[in-house]
Design an enzyme around this catalytic site. Sequence first.
Site, PDB file in Angstrom:
ATOM      1  N   GLN A 190      -4.858  -1.321   9.731  1.00  0.00           N
ATOM      2  CA  GLN A 190      -4.717  -2.646   9.114  1.00  0.00           C
ATOM      3  C   GLN A 190      -5.309  -3.729  10.023  1.00  0.00           C
ATOM      4  OE1 GLN A 190      -3.715  -3.194   6.001  1.00  0.00           O
ATOM      5  NE2 GLN A 190      -3.912  -5.408   6.165  1.00  0.00           N
TER       6      GLN A 190
ATOM      7  N   ASP B  49     -11.355   2.985   4.136  1.00  0.00           N
ATOM      8  CA  ASP B  49     -11.651   1.548   4.094  1.00  0.00           C
ATOM      9  C   ASP B  49     -13.163   1.297   4.043  1.00  0.00           C
ATOM     10  OD1 ASP B  49      -9.679  -0.459   4.027  1.00  0.00           O
ATOM     11  OD2 ASP B  49      -9.024   0.002   6.064  1.00  0.00           O
TER      12      ASP B  49
ATOM     13  N   LYS C  82       0.840  -1.208   0.000  1.00  0.00           N
ATOM     14  CA  LYS C  82       0.000   0.000   0.000  1.00  0.00           C
ATOM     15  C   LYS C  82       0.875   1.258   0.000  1.00  0.00           C
ATOM     16  CE  LYS C  82      -3.844  -2.371   2.254  1.00  0.00           C
ATOM     17  NZ  LYS C  82      -4.636  -2.644   3.466  1.00  0.00           N
TER      18      LYS C  82
HETATM   19  N1  GUN Z   1      -6.926  -6.667   6.117  1.00  0.00           N
HETATM   20  C1  GUN Z   1      -7.279  -7.412   5.037  1.00  0.00           C
HETATM   21  N2  GUN Z   1      -7.930  -6.649   4.126  1.00  0.00           N
HETATM   22  C2  GUN Z   1      -7.972  -5.399   4.632  1.00  0.00           C
HETATM   23  C3  GUN Z   1      -8.505  -4.165   4.140  1.00  0.00           C
HETATM   24  O1  GUN Z   1      -9.091  -4.060   3.053  1.00  0.00           O
HETATM   25  N3  GUN Z   1      -8.340  -3.094   4.964  1.00  0.00           N
HETATM   26  C4  GUN Z   1      -7.727  -3.188   6.174  1.00  0.00           C
HETATM   27  N4  GUN Z   1      -7.646  -2.082   6.910  1.00  0.00           N
HETATM   28  N5  GUN Z   1      -7.238  -4.307   6.664  1.00  0.00           N
HETATM   29  C5  GUN Z   1      -7.354  -5.409   5.884  1.00  0.00           C
END
Ligand code: GUN
Length: 281
Positions: A94, A117, A50
């Site tokens: 996350q 998100d 990311k």
């Molecule tokens: N863990 C797995 N997928 C995601 C996501 O799309 N966002 C976040 N914040 N954590 C994750």
Amino acid sequence: MTATILNGKKLAQAIREKLKLEISKQNITPQLAVVIIGNDAASSIYVHSKEKACLEVGIKATTYHLETTITTQDLINLITKLNNDTNVNGILVQLPLPAHLNTQEILSQIDPQKDVDGFTALNVGLTLQKHPQAFIPCTPKGILRLIKEVHSDLNGLNAVVVGRSQIVGIPTAHLLLNSNCTVTIAHSKTKDLANICQKADILIASVGKANFFSKEYIKEGATVIDVGINRTENGITGDVKYEEVIEKAGYITPVPGGVGPMTIAMLLENTYEAYLKQKQL
Ligand code: GUN
């Protein structure tokens, strides 16, 4: 029939290039704060991807890497600080969080305007309402974008979503419903799963079990979206038995190179949109 591959990597790259151009044309620097707790190897890899993607398109990513022992209150204090920082446009915590932290309580502290998100209650509700201001969760948004590449008309198609997570299964089912699919949500307690999946024009495989969906689960010509990222001794594999399902499906996403890159592209898009909304552009 041999399926056409739905190339998420290529589509994601095109979206990233478009975003990069928009951001540089406007001479802006949207900012994303990424919060990661502990040393989960998979989470560290995702966060690194990311950060790299942000940098490439001109989004500034600031990562807060916190100890597993952090308290709920200290984490909430950090989120409050980021909510109040006008230079921060998007906040991502996350997941999964360590077991002693209450995920819902923590995510609910994020300012919905910065919730790139789409996990806060407000954005979940706005997504269900098809509201234009909703931040749509990144993986479901990316899945729909991929499906719409090959289905200009989703009206009345049977979509079966296997998996009911808050992050993927449930929001994906709602997006498909809002696009006029007839949607079934199946899960670990569902009876006769293969029979249900065989009726799917669109199958969303999101159970987190390597190579779970064999060709017996697939309708001839179906669109198969594999959300699984499973680490096995043979490397990373999806939830779908790719080699045999590709011979029966109409379209299929590979793992890697399908849904994963789309999730990241949608995060960049949501962060850019957050910036525009906050600056009222
Ligand atoms: N863990 C797995 N997928 C995601 C996501 O799309 N966002 C976040 N914040 N954590 C994750």
